[in-house]
Design a protein around this motif. Structure first.
Motif, PDB file in Angstrom:
ATOM      1  N   ARG A   1      40.519  32.635  41.916  1.00  0.00           N
ATOM      2  CA  ARG A   1      41.459  32.561  40.795  1.00  0.00           C
ATOM      3  C   ARG A   1      40.776  32.961  39.488  1.00  0.00           C
ATOM      4  O   ARG A   1      41.335  33.710  38.670  1.00  0.00           O
ATOM      5  N   ARG A   2      39.536  32.479  39.273  1.00  0.00           N
ATOM      6  CA  ARG A   2      38.792  32.857  38.063  1.00  0.00           C
ATOM      7  C   ARG A   2      38.522  34.359  38.030  1.00  0.00           C
ATOM      8  O   ARG A   2      38.674  34.994  36.980  1.00  0.00           O
ATOM      9  N   ASN A   3      38.119  34.914  39.159  1.00  0.00           N
ATOM     10  CA  ASN A   3      37.840  36.357  39.211  1.00  0.00           C
ATOM     11  C   ASN A   3      39.084  37.173  38.913  1.00  0.00           C
ATOM     12  O   ASN A   3      39.008  38.198  38.227  1.00  0.00           O
ATOM     13  N   LYS A   4      40.235  36.739  39.420  1.00  0.00           N
ATOM     14  CA  LYS A   4      41.491  37.450  39.164  1.00  0.00           C
ATOM     15  C   LYS A   4      41.806  37.459  37.668  1.00  0.00           C
ATOM     16  O   LYS A   4      42.175  38.481  37.097  1.00  0.00           O
ATOM     17  N   ILE A   5      41.627  36.297  37.020  1.00  0.00           N
ATOM     18  CA  ILE A   5      41.894  36.199  35.581  1.00  0.00           C
ATOM     19  C   ILE A   5      40.884  37.031  34.795  1.00  0.00           C
ATOM     20  O   ILE A   5      41.243  37.730  33.844  1.00  0.00           O
ATOM     21  N   MET A   6      39.615  36.955  35.201  1.00  0.00           N
ATOM     22  CA  MET A   6      38.573  37.727  34.510  1.00  0.00           C
ATOM     23  C   MET A   6      38.859  39.230  34.613  1.00  0.00           C
ATOM     24  O   MET A   6      38.711  39.969  33.632  1.00  0.00           O
ATOM     25  N   ASN A   7      39.275  39.692  35.781  1.00  0.00           N
ATOM     26  CA  ASN A   7      39.594  41.115  35.949  1.00  0.00           C
ATOM     27  C   ASN A   7      40.801  41.514  35.118  1.00  0.00           C
ATOM     28  O   ASN A   7      40.831  42.605  34.540  1.00  0.00           O
ATOM     29  N   LYS A   8      41.793  40.631  35.061  1.00  0.00           N
ATOM     30  CA  LYS A   8      42.984  40.914  34.266  1.00  0.00           C
ATOM     31  C   LYS A   8      42.632  41.037  32.783  1.00  0.00           C
ATOM     32  O   LYS A   8      43.204  41.852  32.065  1.00  0.00           O
ATOM     33  N   LEU A   9      41.687  40.216  32.309  1.00  0.00           N
ATOM     34  CA  LEU A   9      41.262  40.254  30.914  1.00  0.00           C
ATOM     35  C   LEU A   9      40.150  41.280  30.659  1.00  0.00           C
ATOM     36  O   LEU A   9      39.654  41.393  29.543  1.00  0.00           O
ATOM     37  N   LYS A  10      39.763  41.997  31.701  1.00  0.00           N
ATOM     38  CA  LYS A  10      38.693  43.007  31.635  1.00  0.00           C
ATOM     39  C   LYS A  10      37.363  42.376  31.249  1.00  0.00           C
ATOM     40  O   LYS A  10      36.604  42.920  30.460  1.00  0.00           O
ATOM     41  N   PHE A  11      37.086  41.203  31.816  1.00  0.00           N
ATOM     42  CA  PHE A  11      35.817  40.518  31.617  1.00  0.00           C
ATOM     43  C   PHE A  11      35.005  40.622  32.890  1.00  0.00           C
ATOM     44  O   PHE A  11      35.543  40.764  33.981  1.00  0.00           O
ATOM     45  N   SER A  12      33.710  40.537  32.744  1.00  0.00           N
ATOM     46  CA  SER A  12      32.830  40.454  33.903  1.00  0.00           C
ATOM     47  C   SER A  12      31.769  39.402  33.610  1.00  0.00           C
ATOM     48  O   SER A  12      31.522  39.063  32.465  1.00  0.00           O
ATOM     49  N   SER A  13      31.162  38.893  34.670  1.00  0.00           N
ATOM     50  CA  SER A  13      30.133  37.881  34.472  1.00  0.00           C
ATOM     51  C   SER A  13      28.913  38.242  35.294  1.00  0.00           C
ATOM     52  O   SER A  13      29.011  38.911  36.321  1.00  0.00           O
ATOM     53  N   LYS A  14      27.767  37.819  34.798  1.00  0.00           N
ATOM     54  CA  LYS A  14      26.537  38.025  35.552  1.00  0.00           C
ATOM     55  C   LYS A  14      25.649  36.807  35.352  1.00  0.00           C
ATOM     56  O   LYS A  14      25.697  36.137  34.319  1.00  0.00           O
ATOM     57  N   ASP A  15      24.880  36.506  36.366  1.00  0.00           N
ATOM     58  CA  ASP A  15      23.959  35.379  36.303  1.00  0.00           C
ATOM     59  C   ASP A  15      22.635  35.833  35.707  1.00  0.00           C
ATOM     60  O   ASP A  15      22.095  36.867  36.091  1.00  0.00           O
ATOM     61  N   THR A  16      22.153  35.063  34.744  1.00  0.00           N
ATOM     62  CA  THR A  16      20.860  35.342  34.131  1.00  0.00           C
ATOM     63  C   THR A  16      19.993  34.093  34.239  1.00  0.00           C
ATOM     64  O   THR A  16      20.450  33.052  34.711  1.00  0.00           O
ATOM     65  N   SER A  17      18.784  34.188  33.773  1.00  0.00           N
ATOM     66  CA  SER A  17      17.909  33.019  33.799  1.00  0.00           C
ATOM     67  C   SER A  17      18.408  31.916  32.864  1.00  0.00           C
ATOM     68  O   SER A  17      18.137  30.743  33.066  1.00  0.00           O
ATOM     69  N   ALA A  18      19.169  32.300  31.840  1.00  0.00           N
ATOM     70  CA  ALA A  18      19.713  31.330  30.888  1.00  0.00           C
ATOM     71  C   ALA A  18      21.044  30.752  31.359  1.00  0.00           C
ATOM     72  O   ALA A  18      21.573  29.843  30.746  1.00  0.00           O
ATOM     73  N   GLY A  19      21.593  31.279  32.448  1.00  0.00           N
ATOM     74  CA  GLY A  19      22.886  30.816  32.950  1.00  0.00           C
ATOM     75  C   GLY A  19      23.822  31.979  33.154  1.00  0.00           C
ATOM     76  O   GLY A  19      23.400  33.138  33.231  1.00  0.00           O
ATOM     77  N   LYS A  20      25.100  31.701  33.236  1.00  0.00           N
ATOM     78  CA  LYS A  20      26.101  32.746  33.461  1.00  0.00           C
ATOM     79  C   LYS A  20      26.526  33.339  32.123  1.00  0.00           C
ATOM     80  O   LYS A  20      26.814  32.613  31.178  1.00  0.00           O
ATOM     81  N   VAL A  21      26.552  34.662  32.049  1.00  0.00           N
ATOM     82  CA  VAL A  21      26.946  35.378  30.841  1.00  0.00           C
ATOM     83  C   VAL A  21      28.247  36.113  31.123  1.00  0.00           C
ATOM     84  O   VAL A  21      28.370  36.796  32.139  1.00  0.00           O
ATOM     85  N   ILE A  22      29.213  35.955  30.235  1.00  0.00           N
ATOM     86  CA  ILE A  22      30.496  36.639  30.378  1.00  0.00           C
ATOM     87  C   ILE A  22      30.515  37.804  29.402  1.00  0.00           C
ATOM     88  O   ILE A  22      30.242  37.641  28.218  1.00  0.00           O
ATOM     89  N   GLN A  23      30.840  38.980  29.930  1.00  0.00           N
ATOM     90  CA  GLN A  23      30.884  40.193  29.117  1.00  0.00           C
ATOM     91  C   GLN A  23      32.288  40.771  29.165  1.00  0.00           C
ATOM     92  O   GLN A  23      33.038  40.536  30.096  1.00  0.00           O
ATOM     93  N   THR A  24      32.619  41.548  28.154  1.00  0.00           N
ATOM     94  CA  THR A  24      33.903  42.226  28.143  1.00  0.00           C
ATOM     95  C   THR A  24      33.689  43.729  28.100  1.00  0.00           C
ATOM     96  O   THR A  24      32.714  44.213  27.537  1.00  0.00           O
TER      97      THR A  24
END
Length: 123
Positions: A53-76
Motif C-alpha cells: 500500500r505504501r509503495n502504491k501511494i509513493m509511486n502515485k506521488l512520484k516518490f521513491s525511497s532508499k535505505d542508507t546508513s542514516a535510515g530510509k530516505v524518501i526522494q521525489t
C-alpha cells in the motif's frame, strides 16, 4: 486457525480478547510453536500488505525511497513545486502538522492537552 481468526477479525472486543487468551494459554503446551508460527505469519502478511500500500501511494506521488546508513530516505522525481499560495501561520497552530486558523479558518481548531496525575500533599 478458527480461534486465531476470531482473535483478529471480530467486531466484538470481548470475543477477540477471549480468543487471544485461549491462544496465550497454548504457549506452555505442545502447540506453542504452531501458535507462534501462525501469529508470525499473520504479522508478516500484514506488513507485506502495508508495504504494498505504501509503495502504491509513493509511486502515485512520484516518490521513491532508499535505505542508507542514516535510515530510509524518501526522494521525489518531481522538481517543480508551486508554493505560491502557501501562507505562514499566525497565532495558534498545531505543533505536529503546523496547521492553524489560516489554513481552515471556518473549522474548529482542536486542542491536544498533556496532563498527568500529580499527588498534592495537604497542609
Amino acid at each position: 486457525p478458527v480461534v486465531h481468526k476470531m482473535e483478529l477479525n471480530t467486531d466484538v472486543k470481548s470475543v477477540a480478547e477471549l480468543a487471544s487468551f485461549v491462544l496465550d494459554e497454548f504457549k506452555m503446551s505442545d502447540f506453542a510453536a504452531d501458535v507462534k508460527a501462525l501469529r508470525e505469519a499473520t504479522t508478516n502478511a500484514k506488513k507485506k500488505k502495508a508495504q504494498a500500500r505504501r509503495n502504491k501511494i509513493m509511486n502515485k506521488l512520484k516518490f521513491s525511497s532508499k535505505d542508507t546508513s542514516a535510515g530510509k530516505v524518501i526522494q521525489t522525481k518531481q522538481t517543480n513545486f508551486d508554493f505560491g499560495d502557501v501562507q505562514d501561520e499566525e497565532g495558534w497552530e498545531c505543533i505536529v502538522c503546523r496547521e492553524g486558523m489560516t489554513f481552515r479558518p471556518e473549522e474548529v481548531l482542536g486542542m491536544y492537552v498533556f496532563a498527568r496525575l500529580v499527588e498534592i500533599e495537604t497542609v
